[in-house]
Design an enzyme around this catalytic site. Structure first.
Site, PDB file in Angstrom:
ATOM      1  N   CYS A 144       0.831  -1.207   0.000  1.00 35.63           N
ATOM      2  CA  CYS A 144       0.000   0.000   0.000  1.00 35.63           C
ATOM      3  C   CYS A 144       0.861   1.251   0.000  1.00 35.63           C
ATOM      4  CB  CYS A 144      -0.964   0.002   1.189  1.00 35.63           C
ATOM      5  SG  CYS A 144      -0.206  -0.014   2.819  1.00 35.63           S
ATOM      6  N   CYS A 145       0.207   2.365  -0.326  1.00 35.05           N
ATOM      7  CA  CYS A 145       0.859   3.673  -0.363  1.00 35.05           C
ATOM      8  C   CYS A 145       1.964   3.673  -1.422  1.00 35.05           C
ATOM      9  CB  CYS A 145       1.374   4.021   1.035  1.00 35.05           C
ATOM     10  SG  CYS A 145       1.865   5.738   1.260  1.00 35.05           S
ATOM     11  N   ILE A 146       3.205   3.980  -1.047  1.00 38.24           N
ATOM     12  CA  ILE A 146       4.311   4.042  -2.001  1.00 38.24           C
ATOM     13  C   ILE A 146       4.956   2.666  -2.212  1.00 38.24           C
ATOM     14  CG2 ILE A 146       6.082   4.571  -0.272  1.00 38.24           C
ATOM     15  CD1 ILE A 146       5.820   6.059  -3.850  1.00 38.24           C
ATOM     16  N   THR A 154      -3.155  -0.838  -2.860  1.00 44.87           N
ATOM     17  CA  THR A 154      -4.121   0.214  -2.542  1.00 44.87           C
ATOM     18  C   THR A 154      -3.356   1.485  -2.190  1.00 44.87           C
ATOM     19  OG1 THR A 154      -6.138   0.735  -1.283  1.00 44.87           O
ATOM     20  CG2 THR A 154      -4.330  -0.269  -0.049  1.00 44.87           C
TER      21      THR A 154
END
Length: 224
Positions: A135-137, A197
């Site tokens: 998720c995220c980066i 995500t």
């Protein structure tokens, strides 16, 4: 059967380590699903240490494994000891640690490399047909280790809500298929068993990030 999930941390704190809220959300959702979790982190120095009040680097030195122990309540294992055969899935939360300590994306952009230990583990989980959640980066790790994979880091048009949209454009330049998704959604790359995500790539309320991470965890467990 109880699913065994490895969670890879990269320090403690959004600017130089693992994003704490994302890690906590992952752990809560895994716990609720009855999964057995073991946390890992590389036993290396952080790229740097950031004063989180000021957002500026300091002269201090910190160890990624020791900092990750703050999130893991002390129960974290050296990443070198992660045995892929002992787990059904792996999940990597975001935070700048993924882009500074697990890779050098934050410094080199598209010319980045992944820490060799991390790259090997991603490829080994993939080769074993075991799902990966990021998720995220963190999906930038998959983009390099699994060329041509499908990911989401949110949206590809920059605005106040999506300040890091350029990341999606770079992923596309690298040959990945980027799929625009909102914070409460995930993308499942069925072929590669990769679930991603956006989490805090979006300026969203924390409960929306928490819920989106929950869907990611659920989809990973379905594939496990």
């Amino acid at each position: 059967m109880v699913k065994r999930v490895a969670v890879i941390l990269a320090g403690c704190g959004v600017y130089d380590g693992t994003e704490i809220h994302e890690a906590s959300a992952i752990l809560v959702h895994l716990s609720r699903a009855g999964a057995k979790v073991q946390m890992f982190a590389p036993n290396t120095d952080q790229m740097h240490v950031v004063n989180h009040c000021e957002g500026q680097p300091t002269e201090e030195k910190r160890n990624v494994l020791q900092e990750s122990a703050r999130i893991a309540r002390g129960d974290v294992t050296d990443l070198a000891k992660l045995d892929v055969s002992a787990f059904d899935a792996v999940i990597i939360p975001g935070g700048f640690g993924a882009a500074k300590n697990l890779s050098d994306w934050a410094v080199k952009g598209k010319e980045y490399t992944i820490q060799p230990q991390v790259e090997k583990l991603i490829k080994d989980f993939h080769k074993a047909g075991k799902p990966l959640g990021m998720c995220c980066i963190a999906p930038v790790l998959a983009a390099k280790a699994l060329p041509g994979c499908e990911i989401t880091v949110g949206q590809d048009k920059e605005c106040k809500k999506w300040p890091f949209a350029q990341t999606a454009c770079t992923m596309k330049e690298m040959g990945c298929k980027h799929v625009n998704k909102n914070v409460g959604e995930v993308h499942v790359d069925v072929k590669n068993k990769l679930v991603t995500t956006s989490a805090f790539m979006c300026n969203a309320p924390i409960h929306e990030v928490f819920d989106g991470v929950g869907i990611m965890v659920s989809e990973v467990l379905k594939l496990a």
